[in-house]
Design an enzyme around this catalytic site. Structure first.
Site, PDB file in Angstrom:
ATOM      1  N   LYS A 227       0.854  -1.196   0.000  1.00 37.80           N
ATOM      2  CA  LYS A 227       0.000   0.000   0.000  1.00 37.80           C
ATOM      3  C   LYS A 227       0.890   1.247   0.000  1.00 37.80           C
ATOM      4  O   LYS A 227       1.776   1.392   0.845  1.00 37.80           O
ATOM      5  CB  LYS A 227      -0.883   0.031   1.244  1.00 37.80           C
TER       6      LYS A 227
HETATM    7  C1  E4P Z   1      -7.641   1.000   4.490  1.00 36.25           C
HETATM    8  O1  E4P Z   1      -6.864   0.136   4.804  1.00 36.25           O
HETATM    9  C2  E4P Z   1      -7.684   2.316   5.166  1.00 36.25           C
HETATM   10  O2  E4P Z   1      -6.402   2.596   5.649  1.00 36.25           O
HETATM   11  C3  E4P Z   1      -8.696   2.307   6.275  1.00 36.25           C
HETATM   12  O3  E4P Z   1      -9.887   1.698   5.842  1.00 36.25           O
HETATM   13  C4  E4P Z   1      -8.988   3.687   6.831  1.00 36.25           C
HETATM   14  O4  E4P Z   1     -10.080   3.597   7.704  1.00 36.25           O
HETATM   15  P1  E4P Z   1     -10.450   4.690   8.793  1.00 36.25           P
HETATM   16  O5  E4P Z   1     -10.867   5.934   8.074  1.00 36.25           O
HETATM   17  O6  E4P Z   1     -11.575   4.078   9.571  1.00 36.25           O
HETATM   18  O7  E4P Z   1      -9.230   4.913   9.632  1.00 36.25           O
END
Ligand code: E4P
Length: 224
Positions: A85
């Site tokens: 990522k």
């Molecule tokens: C995906 O892996 C994102 O980093 C994650 O869904 C972010 O979610 P949040 O906005 O609940 O922190």
């Protein structure tokens, strides 16, 4: 639809994958920090738990060079069906292009606009991850962003998939599913809520009562 679990908690992962058709797990630096464990042992435990399902793990380097080194370390020390990522910063786009050249699987993350997703897709990434709830929190209509991204990818014949992320409720999940994303990543709480309905429980209770009234308590079809 590919369902991924947005957590690094091993108990939650184990429980969810026993029950649901999970395609994998996504993590980010915040999610792993919640587990208060050493990073690589934690990721290796997740890998062992999920087998060959997808694991999306995020770089923390700030420059392209650092991101590439993070990716290499993840590949060497965790490996398997791994997606790197990379946030959609300028250095991130540079890293995405280089990682794809080197044969990595890549997920562009921290996406708030269709333009960022389109740029990332043109870097050749496999998934783009728009942050639905965070977009909703700035009145940006996360579902519309997903709709625009899926339309753009179709119009430009791009094979990149949309992995919608950041959810706080079931309605958001339903909306982005209808908007055509190919994958969603949700926390365990949202996944279990997605599967349940109180009227389903009531229906099952009624079936039990009616069945037991005639065939006897605890009787099963297989022992009639
Ligand atoms: C995906 O892996 C994102 O980093 C994650 O869904 C972010 O979610 P949040 O906005 O609940 O922190």
């Amino acid at each position: 639809m590919l369902y991924l679990l947005d957590t690094a908690n091993l108990d939650e992962i184990q429980k969810a994958q026993e029950t649901f058709p999970l395609a994998g797990v996504t993590t980010n630096p915040t999610i792993v920090s919640h587990e208060r464990r050493e990073f690589f042992p934690l990721l290796r435990d997740i890998r062992a738990c999920i087998g060959d399902r997808m694991l999306h793990a995020q770089v923390v380097g700030k420059t392209c060079a650092e991101m590439l080194k993070d990716a290499q370390a993840l590949q060497e020390k965790v490996g398997g069906n791994l997606y790197i990522k990379v946030p959609v910063s300028p250095q991130g786009y540079m890293a995405m292009r280089e990682l794809k050249k080197q044969g990595y699987k890549v997920t562009a993350t921290a996406i708030y606009t269709p333009g960022q997703a389109l740029l990332a897709a043109n870097c050749g990434v496999d998934f783009t991850a728009p942050y639905i709830n965070r977009i909703d929190n700035i009145s940006g209509m996360g579902v519309n962003v997903v709709q625009m991204i899926t339309t753009l990818f179709r119009l430009h014949s791009l094979p990149t998939k949309v992995l919608a992320a950041s959810f706080k409720n079931i309605q958001q999940v339903n909306d982005v599913s209808l908007a055509g994303c190919q994958a969603i990543t949700i926390g365990p709480d949202i996944l279990w809520k997605l599967a349940e309905h109180p009227l389903t429980d009531m229906s099952i209770d009624q079936f039990d009562q009616d069945w037991e009234g005639v065939y006897g308590k605890g009787k099963r079809i297989y022992n009639l």
